[in-house]
Design an enzyme around this catalytic site. Sequence first.
Site, PDB file in Angstrom:
ATOM      1  N   ASN A   7       0.873  -1.168   0.000  1.00  0.00           N
ATOM      2  CA  ASN A   7       0.000   0.000   0.000  1.00  0.00           C
ATOM      3  C   ASN A   7       0.911   1.219   0.000  1.00  0.00           C
ATOM      4  O   ASN A   7       1.435   1.616   1.037  1.00  0.00           O
ATOM      5  CB  ASN A   7      -0.898  -0.035   1.249  1.00  0.00           C
ATOM      6  CG  ASN A   7      -1.813   1.173   1.333  1.00  0.00           C
ATOM      7  OD1 ASN A   7      -1.738   2.089   0.522  1.00  0.00           O
ATOM      8  ND2 ASN A   7      -2.677   1.173   2.332  1.00  0.00           N
ATOM      9  N   ARG A  91      -2.703  -2.025  -3.324  1.00  0.00           N
ATOM     10  CA  ARG A  91      -3.888  -1.198  -3.112  1.00  0.00           C
ATOM     11  C   ARG A  91      -3.781  -0.003  -4.069  1.00  0.00           C
ATOM     12  O   ARG A  91      -2.762   0.673  -4.123  1.00  0.00           O
ATOM     13  CB  ARG A  91      -3.907  -0.692  -1.674  1.00  0.00           C
ATOM     14  CG  ARG A  91      -5.093   0.210  -1.455  1.00  0.00           C
ATOM     15  CD  ARG A  91      -4.925   1.055  -0.235  1.00  0.00           C
ATOM     16  NE  ARG A  91      -6.090   1.896  -0.094  1.00  0.00           N
ATOM     17  CZ  ARG A  91      -6.079   3.069   0.527  1.00  0.00           C
ATOM     18  NH1 ARG A  91      -4.967   3.537   1.034  1.00  0.00           N
ATOM     19  NH2 ARG A  91      -7.172   3.769   0.635  1.00  0.00           N
ATOM     20  N   HIS A 180     -13.162   3.070   0.280  1.00  0.00           N
ATOM     21  CA  HIS A 180     -13.164   1.998   1.298  1.00  0.00           C
ATOM     22  C   HIS A 180     -13.821   0.723   0.766  1.00  0.00           C
ATOM     23  O   HIS A 180     -14.277  -0.120   1.547  1.00  0.00           O
ATOM     24  CB  HIS A 180     -13.969   2.413   2.569  1.00  0.00           C
ATOM     25  CG  HIS A 180     -13.333   3.478   3.405  1.00  0.00           C
ATOM     26  ND1 HIS A 180     -14.069   4.423   4.074  1.00  0.00           N
ATOM     27  CD2 HIS A 180     -12.044   3.733   3.697  1.00  0.00           C
ATOM     28  CE1 HIS A 180     -13.264   5.230   4.746  1.00  0.00           C
ATOM     29  NE2 HIS A 180     -12.025   4.836   4.528  1.00  0.00           N
ATOM     30  N   ARG A 241     -12.470  15.573   8.264  1.00  0.00           N
ATOM     31  CA  ARG A 241     -13.250  15.963   7.079  1.00  0.00           C
ATOM     32  C   ARG A 241     -14.675  16.328   7.473  1.00  0.00           C
ATOM     33  O   ARG A 241     -15.260  15.713   8.368  1.00  0.00           O
ATOM     34  CB  ARG A 241     -13.301  14.824   6.059  1.00  0.00           C
ATOM     35  CG  ARG A 241     -11.952  14.482   5.490  1.00  0.00           C
ATOM     36  CD  ARG A 241     -12.066  13.427   4.388  1.00  0.00           C
ATOM     37  NE  ARG A 241     -10.786  12.792   4.191  1.00  0.00           N
ATOM     38  CZ  ARG A 241     -10.591  11.477   4.131  1.00  0.00           C
ATOM     39  NH1 ARG A 241     -11.614  10.656   4.217  1.00  0.00           N
ATOM     40  NH2 ARG A 241      -9.391  10.986   3.958  1.00  0.00           N
ATOM     41  N   GLU A 386      -8.283  -5.224   5.023  1.00  0.00           N
ATOM     42  CA  GLU A 386      -8.169  -4.913   3.589  1.00  0.00           C
ATOM     43  C   GLU A 386      -6.994  -5.640   2.957  1.00  0.00           C
ATOM     44  O   GLU A 386      -7.059  -6.052   1.797  1.00  0.00           O
ATOM     45  CB  GLU A 386      -8.031  -3.394   3.411  1.00  0.00           C
ATOM     46  CG  GLU A 386      -9.319  -2.668   3.755  1.00  0.00           C
ATOM     47  CD  GLU A 386      -9.128  -1.202   4.094  1.00  0.00           C
ATOM     48  OE1 GLU A 386      -9.394  -0.372   3.235  1.00  0.00           O
ATOM     49  OE2 GLU A 386      -8.716  -0.900   5.227  1.00  0.00           O
TER      50      GLU A 386
END
Length: 399
Positions: A7, A91, A180, A241, A386
């Site tokens: 990743n 990823r 996601h 955010r 993941e």
Amino acid sequence: MKILVLNCGSSSIKFQMFDMTDQTVLSKGVVEKIGLNGSFLKLVKQNGDEVIFEGEILDHKIGIEYVLGVLSSKKHGCVANLNEISAVGHRVVHGGEKFNSSVLITDEVVAKMEECIDLAPLHNPPNLKGIEAIKEILPNMIQVGVFDTAFHQTMPKYAYMYGIPYSLYQKYGIRRYGFHGTSHRYVSRKACSLLGIDYNSSKIITCHLGNGASIAAIKNGVSVDTSMGFTPVEGLLMGTRAGDLDIGVVTYLMEKEKLGVETASTLFNKHSGMLGLTGISSDFRDLRKSVAEDNNELSKMAFEMYFYRVKKYIGAYTAAMNGCDVLVFTGGIGENDVMCRQGICSEMEWLGFDLDNELNSTIRAEEALLSKPTSKVKIMVIPTNEELMIAEDTLSFLQ
Ligand code: AMP
């Protein structure tokens, strides 16, 4: 069969080596501060021992050379030589409309990935650097790309379009993509396999609540809606955010505060959410402490806002799917924060969500069923993984 999962971020590379015969993690770690002072590689061995290697890691290729060197070293390695690695799974953040599933990486695929850079200018370039580096170092290695956006490509058009001129969708690809996806896919499947129900005929709502947060509606095995949109700033309130926001606020503030594009983007992505509301932290643990120790009113307000927004999405997605069989919590907050799960699920019994509060208070970071036996909807915690999902996708190309 050993599979390396990478990743690659702008200044970091996370890695995990899997033995896919039993899905064990042989070794994992991270390269940090690539191209900066003080770069290092942290290795976590299978027995939990940690080793730090300091070095001048100027770019991603050097970073990956370090990773491969450490993984195959006599003293700290988990493979005798690099030929033991069957494939590398990457990823990749944004696949735009070009990728609706994981892909075997070829030159043609890389060219298509490059066309998606515009959609994720900060994330896709380092992902591509990782792919390029492996190709240079191990030219015959099988590489697979697993996209955050791919799982949500099944959303119907009425769910992914924005109410702006259609020509802007055609010109720039402005639409909702969602992120996601690998996590939503992993936890929704895992929930069904643990419950022994059919994934392809179930209605599942997955709440990935981490520093970034999104929620997805998964019906009959495919994503039909998700809260993040064109970028990861839409939807739930997050650590830093803003989530859903009247676009009038953006233009108003840009004018009043004379904000440039970059400053405005920083405001809504990095200085908003729980951090912006409280002025304390984006981390739920710090905010819990501020309530417990100082009875901080802003933290209490921010928590209420957080729960309320997740609750509204759960209601909306239950309506969108004409029901819900399973609700899953995952991500650092969803897996660990007992009060968060309780706050979200309170007064949801009418809709069929009946959390067992006592049971809920005992569960942290483990697979568990949290609903009362009489609850119409099964409520679960499933720690996300993941990396394992990426390794499984990669393995599927070898088989
Ligand atoms: P993630 O992005 O999934 O790694 O989640 C990170 C966030 O999870 C942190 O910022 C915290 O807000 C939250 N978190 C992690 N551990 C805990 C915990 N034990 N209790 C409450 N929140 C936690």
